[in-house]
Design an enzyme around this catalytic site. Sequence first.
Site, PDB file in Angstrom:
ATOM      1  N   HIS A   1       0.186 -11.634 -19.582  1.00  0.00           N
ATOM      2  CA  HIS A   1       0.318  -9.406 -19.254  1.00  0.00           C
ATOM      3  C   HIS A   1       1.442  -9.332 -19.325  1.00  0.00           C
ATOM      4  O   HIS A   1       2.576  -9.321 -18.583  1.00  0.00           O
ATOM      5  CB  HIS A   1      -0.584  -8.947 -17.186  1.00  0.00           C
ATOM      6  CG  HIS A   1       0.501  -7.997 -18.050  1.00  0.00           C
ATOM      7  ND1 HIS A   1      -0.257  -6.930 -17.791  1.00  0.00           N
ATOM      8  CD2 HIS A   1       0.825  -7.180 -16.802  1.00  0.00           C
ATOM      9  CE1 HIS A   1       0.408  -5.810 -17.556  1.00  0.00           C
ATOM     10  NE2 HIS A   1       1.146  -5.843 -16.633  1.00  0.00           N
TER      11      HIS A   1
ATOM     12  N   ILE B   1      -1.561  -7.963  -8.890  1.00  0.00           N
ATOM     13  CA  ILE B   1      -0.802  -7.113  -9.139  1.00  0.00           C
ATOM     14  C   ILE B   1       0.464  -7.294 -10.011  1.00  0.00           C
ATOM     15  O   ILE B   1       1.085  -6.841 -10.682  1.00  0.00           O
ATOM     16  CB  ILE B   1      -1.490  -5.574  -9.285  1.00  0.00           C
ATOM     17  CG1 ILE B   1      -2.595  -5.021  -9.157  1.00  0.00           C
ATOM     18  CG2 ILE B   1      -0.493  -4.690 -10.123  1.00  0.00           C
ATOM     19  CD1 ILE B   1      -3.002  -3.773  -8.361  1.00  0.00           C
TER      20      ILE B   1
ATOM     21  N   ARG C   1      -5.057   1.296 -21.719  1.00  0.00           N
ATOM     22  CA  ARG C   1      -4.042   1.326 -22.869  1.00  0.00           C
ATOM     23  C   ARG C   1      -4.973   1.256 -24.141  1.00  0.00           C
ATOM     24  O   ARG C   1      -4.970   2.020 -24.358  1.00  0.00           O
ATOM     25  CB  ARG C   1      -3.085   0.768 -22.389  1.00  0.00           C
ATOM     26  CG  ARG C   1      -2.900   1.585 -21.553  1.00  0.00           C
ATOM     27  CD  ARG C   1      -0.940   0.246 -21.297  1.00  0.00           C
ATOM     28  NE  ARG C   1      -0.091   0.321 -20.375  1.00  0.00           N
ATOM     29  CZ  ARG C   1       0.347  -0.470 -19.516  1.00  0.00           C
ATOM     30  NH1 ARG C   1       0.613  -1.747 -19.798  1.00  0.00           N
ATOM     31  NH2 ARG C   1       1.047   0.304 -18.617  1.00  0.00           N
TER      32      ARG C   1
ATOM     33  N   ALA D   1       0.883  -1.330  -0.085  1.00  0.00           N
ATOM     34  CA  ALA D   1      -0.199  -0.134   0.087  1.00  0.00           C
ATOM     35  C   ALA D   1       1.106   1.409   0.396  1.00  0.00           C
ATOM     36  O   ALA D   1       0.285   2.236  -0.422  1.00  0.00           O
ATOM     37  CB  ALA D   1      -0.854  -0.163   1.566  1.00  0.00           C
TER      38      ALA D   1
ATOM     39  N   ARG E   1       9.425  -2.532 -12.596  1.00  0.00           N
ATOM     40  CA  ARG E   1      10.354  -2.845 -14.032  1.00  0.00           C
ATOM     41  C   ARG E   1      11.888  -1.618 -13.930  1.00  0.00           C
ATOM     42  O   ARG E   1      11.573  -0.448 -13.811  1.00  0.00           O
ATOM     43  CB  ARG E   1       9.662  -3.157 -15.097  1.00  0.00           C
ATOM     44  CG  ARG E   1      10.144  -4.456 -15.715  1.00  0.00           C
ATOM     45  CD  ARG E   1       9.143  -4.395 -16.894  1.00  0.00           C
ATOM     46  NE  ARG E   1       8.193  -4.214 -16.867  1.00  0.00           N
ATOM     47  CZ  ARG E   1       8.103  -3.368 -18.666  1.00  0.00           C
ATOM     48  NH1 ARG E   1       9.085  -3.954 -19.422  1.00  0.00           N
ATOM     49  NH2 ARG E   1       7.298  -3.545 -18.981  1.00  0.00           N
TER      50      ARG E   1
ATOM     51  N   GLY F   1       4.584   3.462  -5.618  1.00  0.00           N
ATOM     52  CA  GLY F   1       4.186   4.130  -6.104  1.00  0.00           C
ATOM     53  C   GLY F   1       2.666   3.427  -6.973  1.00  0.00           C
ATOM     54  O   GLY F   1       1.845   4.850  -7.118  1.00  0.00           O
ATOM     55  N   ILE F   2       2.674   1.812  -6.877  1.00  0.00           N
ATOM     56  CA  ILE F   2       1.002   2.112  -7.586  1.00  0.00           C
ATOM     57  C   ILE F   2      -0.503   1.834  -6.084  1.00  0.00           C
ATOM     58  O   ILE F   2      -0.738   2.491  -5.980  1.00  0.00           O
ATOM     59  CB  ILE F   2       0.840   0.598  -7.786  1.00  0.00           C
ATOM     60  CG1 ILE F   2       1.729   0.168  -9.423  1.00  0.00           C
ATOM     61  CG2 ILE F   2      -0.742  -0.073  -8.290  1.00  0.00           C
ATOM     62  CD1 ILE F   2       1.927  -0.885  -9.781  1.00  0.00           C
TER      63      ILE F   2
ATOM     64  N   ASP G   1      -3.958  -2.900 -19.432  1.00  0.00           N
ATOM     65  CA  ASP G   1      -3.850  -3.512 -20.890  1.00  0.00           C
ATOM     66  C   ASP G   1      -5.130  -3.207 -21.622  1.00  0.00           C
ATOM     67  O   ASP G   1      -5.371  -2.442 -22.675  1.00  0.00           O
ATOM     68  CB  ASP G   1      -3.661  -5.092 -20.696  1.00  0.00           C
ATOM     69  CG  ASP G   1      -2.570  -5.178 -20.565  1.00  0.00           C
ATOM     70  OD1 ASP G   1      -1.748  -4.674 -21.052  1.00  0.00           O
ATOM     71  OD2 ASP G   1      -2.423  -6.613 -20.182  1.00  0.00           O
TER      72      ASP G   1
HETATM   73  P1  NAD Z   1       7.306   0.431  -5.781  1.00  0.00           P
HETATM   74  O1  NAD Z   1       8.932  -0.240  -5.605  1.00  0.00           O
HETATM   75  O2  NAD Z   1       6.911   1.252  -6.230  1.00  0.00           O
HETATM   76  O3  NAD Z   1       5.827  -0.531  -4.830  1.00  0.00           O
HETATM   77  C1  NAD Z   1       5.922  -1.400  -4.436  1.00  0.00           C
HETATM   78  C2  NAD Z   1       5.904  -1.713  -2.262  1.00  0.00           C
HETATM   79  O4  NAD Z   1       5.584  -2.861  -1.893  1.00  0.00           O
HETATM   80  C3  NAD Z   1       6.870  -1.252  -1.589  1.00  0.00           C
HETATM   81  O5  NAD Z   1       5.856   0.381  -0.653  1.00  0.00           O
HETATM   82  C4  NAD Z   1       7.347  -2.039  -0.956  1.00  0.00           C
HETATM   83  O6  NAD Z   1       7.649  -1.530   0.785  1.00  0.00           O
HETATM   84  C5  NAD Z   1       6.528  -3.138  -0.718  1.00  0.00           C
HETATM   85  N1  NAD Z   1       6.753  -4.644  -0.369  1.00  0.00           N
HETATM   86  C6  NAD Z   1       7.634  -4.643  -1.161  1.00  0.00           C
HETATM   87  N2  NAD Z   1       7.863  -6.440  -0.224  1.00  0.00           N
HETATM   88  C7  NAD Z   1       6.739  -6.604   0.275  1.00  0.00           C
HETATM   89  C8  NAD Z   1       5.981  -7.662   1.348  1.00  0.00           C
HETATM   90  N3  NAD Z   1       6.494  -8.345   1.355  1.00  0.00           N
HETATM   91  N4  NAD Z   1       4.399  -6.895   1.089  1.00  0.00           N
HETATM   92  C9  NAD Z   1       4.727  -6.114   1.729  1.00  0.00           C
HETATM   93  N5  NAD Z   1       4.332  -5.285   0.761  1.00  0.00           N
HETATM   94  C10 NAD Z   1       6.006  -5.151   0.076  1.00  0.00           C
HETATM   95  O7  NAD Z   1       6.986  -0.858  -6.950  1.00  0.00           O
HETATM   96  P2  NAD Z   1       5.380  -0.102  -7.605  1.00  0.00           P
HETATM   97  O8  NAD Z   1       5.516   0.427  -9.097  1.00  0.00           O
HETATM   98  O9  NAD Z   1       3.965   0.369  -6.828  1.00  0.00           O
HETATM   99  O10 NAD Z   1       5.166  -1.264  -8.385  1.00  0.00           O
HETATM  100  C11 NAD Z   1       4.385  -2.816  -7.781  1.00  0.00           C
HETATM  101  C12 NAD Z   1       4.633  -3.811  -8.807  1.00  0.00           C
HETATM  102  O11 NAD Z   1       2.690  -3.510  -9.320  1.00  0.00           O
HETATM  103  C13 NAD Z   1       5.897  -4.444  -9.589  1.00  0.00           C
HETATM  104  O12 NAD Z   1       5.667  -6.355  -9.409  1.00  0.00           O
HETATM  105  C14 NAD Z   1       5.549  -4.513 -11.331  1.00  0.00           C
HETATM  106  O13 NAD Z   1       6.249  -5.179 -12.165  1.00  0.00           O
HETATM  107  C15 NAD Z   1       3.611  -4.589 -10.761  1.00  0.00           C
HETATM  108  N6  NAD Z   1       3.196  -3.575 -11.713  1.00  0.00           N
HETATM  109  C16 NAD Z   1       2.110  -4.672 -12.768  1.00  0.00           C
HETATM  110  C17 NAD Z   1       1.545  -3.633 -13.241  1.00  0.00           C
HETATM  111  C18 NAD Z   1       0.324  -4.843 -14.058  1.00  0.00           C
HETATM  112  O14 NAD Z   1      -0.537  -4.092 -15.477  1.00  0.00           O
HETATM  113  N7  NAD Z   1       0.078  -6.203 -14.024  1.00  0.00           N
HETATM  114  C19 NAD Z   1       1.502  -2.816 -14.114  1.00  0.00           C
HETATM  115  C20 NAD Z   1       2.422  -1.799 -13.430  1.00  0.00           C
HETATM  116  C21 NAD Z   1       3.412  -2.733 -12.761  1.00  0.00           C
END
Ligand code: NAD
Length: 341
Positions: A204, A144, A180, A36, A108, A39-40, A177
């Site tokens: 995905h 996600i 977009r 939570a 990524r 970034g997402i 997807d």
């Molecule tokens: P981010 O690094 O900004 O945030 C990830 C969060 O996860 C951080 O706050 C981190 O502390 C937390 N985290 C790490 N380990 C954890 C754990 N064991 N338990 C709970 N929280 C934990 O990354 P983001 O930009 O938010 O992206 C998150 C994921 O979403 C990535 O794997 C990314 O590839 C994926 N993503 C998926 C889609 C999709 O379409 N499905 C699109 C974009 C990104």
Amino acid sequence: MSLPVKTLVQAAANSGLRAVSVRHSSQAPKVALLGAAGGIGQPLGLLLKQDPLVAHLALYDVVNTPGVAADLSHIDSNAKVTAHTGPKELYAAVENADVIVIPAGVPRKPGMTRDDLFNTNAGIVRDLAAVIAKASPKALIAIITNPVNSTVPIASEVLKKAGVYDPKRVFGVTTLDVVRSQAFVAELKGHDASKTVVPVVGGHAGITIIPLLSQVTPSTKFSEEEIAKLTPRIQDAGTEVVNAKAGAGSATLSMALAGARFANALVRGIKGQKNVQCAYVASDAVKGVEYFSTPVELGPNGVEKILGVGKVSAFEQKLIDASVPELNKNIAKGVAFVKGN
Ligand code: NAD
């Protein structure tokens, strides 16, 4: 087959977050958001806090959760917000949750594929799923975390090991997807983006992302050249964002919108408001592969009906055929990870 799918997808789009028509019932869903503070996670939490169907928003992360929760709790919407930090507080975060949304894990950087995230994210999803299996085995789980093609099988295998697996309750979120595709088609054709519906099937990542441009609503003609340009643009759209962010991560804001739209659809389903979304689920829609994204009807128990790929063009059928071995590789990698641990 294509007509009812199109009609249902259209109905879904019309009743989604794009045009919220809320019917309250006595049920008060709890949504848990794992990751939570990321970034997402942060913008997704913001959108879920504003969803009038959510009664309790439980925020979980390994760091920074109290600040995010304090901030969101000052928003004047009805959802109660609670903060849970670190593995000791995970059980309470997911206990009695109706829907669990998981964006926990690393994103990524330029030059990386989603599969390059496997080593870090596979373990994160496995460990979260193990606690969910104990604390909230009936929850609908929306994953996600990438690589989605593998993390959905990982969570499923963990739930199977625990004896609580229900294939109708585990989802890979592919809504971005769809979002977009709808944005790009609307832009190209001058359509109203809010009324443009594009089903996306497969998985995905890369070639497994298959927009069904032959099924766009409103009915839209594309030249072969347009299809040849638009299809790879949709498949590589995530990389477009990764490169533009130049090392600062991947899509977060559009993903938050997509995640909120999907979570809202799950909650509406739980409350008896059946609706259709594309999602990567255990599926028999396509021969020879165990998980596949297609439009699915959502209801009180998660997946009520798998609607399949419908009538596709020869070009789309080729893409579907090519996606199967790639998906099988991704799925086998996830399954082997859980079996070997
Ligand atoms: P981010 O690094 O900004 O945030 C990830 C969060 O996860 C951080 O706050 C981190 O502390 C937390 N985290 C790490 N380990 C954890 C754990 N064991 N338990 C709970 N929280 C934990 O990354 P983001 O930009 O938010 O992206 C998150 C994921 O979403 C990535 O794997 C990314 O590839 C994926 N993503 C998926 C889609 C999709 O379409 N499905 C699109 C974009 C990104």
